[in-house]
Design an enzyme around this catalytic site. Structure first.
Site, PDB file in Angstrom:
ATOM      1  N   TRP A 143      13.674  87.869  43.720  1.00  0.00           N
ATOM      2  CA  TRP A 143      13.245  86.743  43.431  1.00  0.00           C
ATOM      3  C   TRP A 143      14.118  85.819  44.531  1.00  0.00           C
ATOM      4  CZ3 TRP A 143      17.954  84.428  42.151  1.00  0.00           C
ATOM      5  CH2 TRP A 143      18.781  85.452  41.492  1.00  0.00           C
ATOM      6  N   GLU A 176       8.593  92.470  38.390  1.00  0.00           N
ATOM      7  CA  GLU A 176       9.950  92.641  38.752  1.00  0.00           C
ATOM      8  C   GLU A 176      10.122  94.215  39.382  1.00  0.00           C
ATOM      9  OE1 GLU A 176      13.165  90.108  37.136  1.00  0.00           O
ATOM     10  OE2 GLU A 176      12.278  91.118  35.394  1.00  0.00           O
ATOM     11  N   LYS A 177       8.794  94.592  39.761  1.00  0.00           N
ATOM     12  CA  LYS A 177       8.843  96.093  40.225  1.00  0.00           C
ATOM     13  C   LYS A 177       9.549  96.666  41.488  1.00  0.00           C
ATOM     14  CE  LYS A 177       4.059  95.680  42.320  1.00  0.00           C
ATOM     15  NZ  LYS A 177       3.922  94.363  41.666  1.00  0.00           N
ATOM     16  N   ARG A 191       6.768  84.037  31.862  1.00  0.00           N
ATOM     17  CA  ARG A 191       7.704  84.193  30.775  1.00  0.00           C
ATOM     18  C   ARG A 191       8.258  83.221  30.095  1.00  0.00           C
ATOM     19  NH1 ARG A 191      13.158  87.599  33.142  1.00  0.00           N
ATOM     20  NH2 ARG A 191      13.990  86.005  34.341  1.00  0.00           N
ATOM     21  N   GLU A 217      24.169  91.477  32.781  1.00  0.00           N
ATOM     22  CA  GLU A 217      23.342  91.616  33.760  1.00  0.00           C
ATOM     23  C   GLU A 217      24.054  91.532  34.959  1.00  0.00           C
ATOM     24  OE1 GLU A 217      19.592  89.989  33.896  1.00  0.00           O
ATOM     25  OE2 GLU A 217      19.172  90.167  31.537  1.00  0.00           O
ATOM     26  N   HIS A 220      12.721  94.888  42.152  1.00  0.00           N
ATOM     27  CA  HIS A 220      14.175  94.617  41.608  1.00  0.00           C
ATOM     28  C   HIS A 220      14.929  95.859  41.540  1.00  0.00           C
ATOM     29  CE1 HIS A 220      17.481  93.194  39.539  1.00  0.00           C
ATOM     30  NE2 HIS A 220      17.151  91.926  39.749  1.00  0.00           N
ATOM     31  N   GLU A 244      18.866  84.658  28.417  1.00  0.00           N
ATOM     32  CA  GLU A 244      18.873  83.447  29.225  1.00  0.00           C
ATOM     33  C   GLU A 244      18.234  82.340  29.006  1.00  0.00           C
ATOM     34  OE1 GLU A 244      17.788  84.727  33.020  1.00  0.00           O
ATOM     35  OE2 GLU A 244      19.876  85.977  33.269  1.00  0.00           O
TER      36      GLU A 244
HETATM   37  C1  GLA Z   1      17.343  87.684  34.606  1.00  0.00           C
HETATM   38  C2  GLA Z   1      16.532  88.201  33.281  1.00  0.00           C
HETATM   39  C3  GLA Z   1      16.088  89.715  33.389  1.00  0.00           C
HETATM   40  C4  GLA Z   1      15.591  89.936  35.087  1.00  0.00           C
HETATM   41  C5  GLA Z   1      16.477  89.519  35.937  1.00  0.00           C
HETATM   42  C6  GLA Z   1      16.312  89.812  37.365  1.00  0.00           C
HETATM   43  O1  GLA Z   1      18.670  87.942  34.561  1.00  0.00           O
HETATM   44  O2  GLA Z   1      17.480  88.192  32.406  1.00  0.00           O
HETATM   45  O3  GLA Z   1      15.093  89.877  32.699  1.00  0.00           O
HETATM   46  O4  GLA Z   1      14.516  89.109  35.163  1.00  0.00           O
HETATM   47  O5  GLA Z   1      16.982  88.279  35.896  1.00  0.00           O
HETATM   48  O6  GLA Z   1      17.081  89.495  38.232  1.00  0.00           O
END
Ligand code: GLA
Length: 634
Positions: A318, A358-359, A111, A310, A361, A150
């Site tokens: 991660w 991210e499955k 990404r 978030e 998470h 981000e």
């Molecule tokens: C970041 C991203 C999210 C996601 C989270 C996972 O904050 O903005 O899209 O990937 O991390 O922790």
């Protein structure tokens, strides 16, 4: 509607309905209502589902979701979907993919795969923002805009030829003449002098064992942060051209080691500050980092309310070991953010994905479904936040102490040819903050460019390793001291000017020499496995110095090591100089004396934090993972 953060308490998270069937959408609405969700962030990574090929837009599914959310009384924080360009775009324009310092062009598939200087990416991103605002700018569910996501997380620096061209333009604007650039970069060293602008390249990978010119590297970080800001501004302009009523923001990253963007510079470009924070799972006291980051974010917001965009309900996916949150922990985390100024608690993400990176998470609705520990916690938090809506209009109480936090110094300290590689700027800032947190002393954060008026509001200003200070900044802090303010500065503060050129005549420049009365002659870093004993019983690690107090009084000298007998801690009137990295016990004892002398207010301590916001007082016990809040009258 005002262009500020609305005075509401927001609850919800990133919502990615494109991963689910319509049946699930309807279940989502029911569960969101049950949980008290009132805001979701839509579309963060939806570019490929919204623009399926160049200029072909498919807004049908988003229209449907917008209406569904509205019918259910849920607001939308609409992302511009530009965080990751689609495959059709990178296939047509591979030149927009980023290039690393070794010259390798990186592939599509993760990404944030774009070069921050790419004119194609910039144009296409602004076009998409423009289409979105035309379609949804006046939808009644829309609450705010969330540009990109981000910025600078994965692609902060690009080293391609397009970046090189923009870099030269940036340099010409900054320096005007090559002479000025050569002087600032100190290019009469290692045969680096430039005679033509086109000889200058980005600081790409150099031969093994050598480093790029440190000031060139520093400027490249400044340039890249500015390039990214230009991307944000292009999307912002596209939105503002149509929608003049909804606030626009982007989510900052408040993580201990996220250093790529100078958020002090960005803060004035967002209508309100929003941030993401993730706990460092392995750190048993990670709630102190959370408090640090929340306070720093409030600093970017100049003390006003901000929004936690978030965090996680439980584990992330991660880190090395992704620990689950204990019962009560997520509620304590959320309320700490709210107490420290956030108008709500938002999560990544609403529903846990079943595929993709991210499955594993955590989410508000976990794989286990609604009959789960996580969803019960989510409902409990929703109920708690509803009781706190009144707090949204009030800022968190101001602290009596301010800490200078400086991205520019951090960038300069990231060079690898310093007196010791043990130097870690955020670690030292955290050391000091942690000691004060444990003593129950609150800390605000300020930029090194904070005005004298802002500084004057604080009894003390802390400068852990503010390595670079311009003459003007130096004068401002000196004035703060001469007007009775108390300054605490560490080793390696005020060493160089903003070009990273060392100031002569005693390390630390006029601030350390005159305001703090210490003459530092030579650095004496300490072996990794050793520590130095100080005459007051304290211990220092990593760093020692050959220094003497000129107009200050010596509080402690080094007892051992090569600089034995030199001043380690010195005090002049109400200000201190600390020449070593004190260990935790020594630092706590130092700040205990300091807070006593300055008669600082103390609340909480020993794992419990007590914070006031408006007429509410929160007491959060991180050892027990419990909280209470109450209304106070004084
Ligand atoms: C970041 C991203 C999210 C996601 C989270 C996972 O904050 O903005 O899209 O990937 O991390 O922790």
């Amino acid at each position: 509607m005002s262009l500020e953060l609305p005075a509401e308490i927001f609850y919800g998270g990133d919502y990615n309905p494109e991963q689910w069937s319509r049946e699930v959408w309807h279940e989502d609405m029911r569960l969101m209502r049950e949980a008290g969700v009132n805001l979701v962030t839509l579309g963060v990574f939806s570019w490929t589902n919204l623009e399926t090929s160049e200029g072909h837009y498919d807004f049908g599914w988003l229209d449907e979701i917008f209406d569904l959310l509205h019918e259910n009384g849920i607001g939308v924080d609409l992302a511009t979907a530009t965080a990751s360009p689609p495959a059709w775009l990178t296939k047509a324009h591979p030149e927009l993919l980023p290039v690393n310092a070794a010259g390798t062009r990186l592939a599509h598939g993760g990404r944030q795969g774009y070069c921050v200087s790419s004119p194609i990416y910039k144009r296409k991103a602004a076009e998409l923002a423009s289409e979105l605002v035309k379609r949804y700018g006046s939808h009644p569910a829309l609450k705010m805009w969330h540009i990109n996501n981000e910025y600078g997380c994965h692609n902060p620096l690009c080293f391609c030829e397009v970046s090189a061209e923009n870099w030269r333009i940036w340099l010409k604007e900054k320096y005007e003449t090559l002479d000025a650039l050569n002087r600032a970069w100190g290019t009469n060293f290692w045969s680096q002098r430039y005679h033509q602008w086109d000889e200058i390249n980005p600081p790409r990978q150099t031969p093994d064992g050598t480093f790029p010119n440190p000031t060139q590297m520093l400027d490249y970080r400044r340039f890249s942060s500015d390039q990214i800001l230009d991307l944000y501004l292009a999307e912002k302009a596209a939105i503002r051209a149509v929608d003049t009523i909804h606030p626009i923001t982007t989510n900052f990253m408040s993580m201990k080691h996220s250093m790529n963007i100078d958020y002090w510079r960005w803060a004035s470009e967002v209508d309100f500050v929003a941030t993401d924070h993730y706990l460092i799972a392995e750190d048993p006291e990670n709630y102190i980092d959370l408090a640090f980051q929340a306070d720093l974010t409030r600093g970017f917001a100049s003390g006003k309310p901000w929004l936690l965009m978030e965090h996680s309900t439980s584990a992330v996916n991660w880190q090395e070991r992704n620990l689950a949150k204990a019962d009560g922990e997520m509620l304590c985390n959320s309320l700490t953010h709210v107490a420290r100024g956030s108008n709500g608690s938002m999560f990544f993400q609403w529903r846990a994905s079943v595929s993709g990176s991210e499955k594993y998470h955590s989410a508000m609705v976990p794989h286990a479904g609604e009959d789960s520990r996580i969803f019960r916690n989510v409902k409990q938090l929703g109920e708690e936040l509803q009781k706190l809506t009144e707090i949204a209009a009030h800022p968190t109480e101001k602290a009596q102490v301010a800490m200078v936090f400086d991205y520019q110094s951090w960038w300069a300290l990231a060079q690898r040819n310093l007196p010791t590689t043990s130097i870690d700027y955020p670690e030292l800032a955290h050391d000091w903050y942690r000691a004060l947190w444990k003593l129950g002393v609150r800390v605000d954060f300020v930029s090194p460019d904070a005005s004298p008026l802002v500084l004057a509001q604080y009894r003390a200003v802390l400068m852990p390793m503010t390595y670079m200070l311009s003459e003007q900044q130096e004068r401002k802090f000196a004035e703060y001291v001469s007007q009775g303010g108390s300054l605490v500065a560490s080793y390696f503060t005020g060493i160089s000017n903003l070009d990273d050129t060392v100031k002569l005549g005693g390390y630390g420049g006029a601030l350390v020499r005159e305001s703090l009365g210490v003459l530092v002659e030579e650095f004496a870093p300490v072996r990794q496995t050793e520590r130095v004993l100080l005459s007051n019983g304290a211990f220092g690690t990593e760093w020692a110095e050959f220094a003497k107090a000129t107009t200050a009084e010596v509080v402690a000298t080094y007892q051992d090591g090569v600089s034995a007998g030199s001043a380690a801690i010195a005090k002049k009137e109400r200000s201190w100089y600390i020449g070593t990295r004190l260990d935790e016990a020594s630092l706590m004892s130092f700040f205990d004396d300091f807070s006593l002398e300055l008669q600082l207010e103390k609340r909480g301590g020993n794992g419990v934090e007590v914070i006031r916001r408006g007429s509410y007082e929160f007491a959060i016990d991180h050892t027990q993972k419990t909280f209470v809040w109450s209304q106070i009258n004084d």
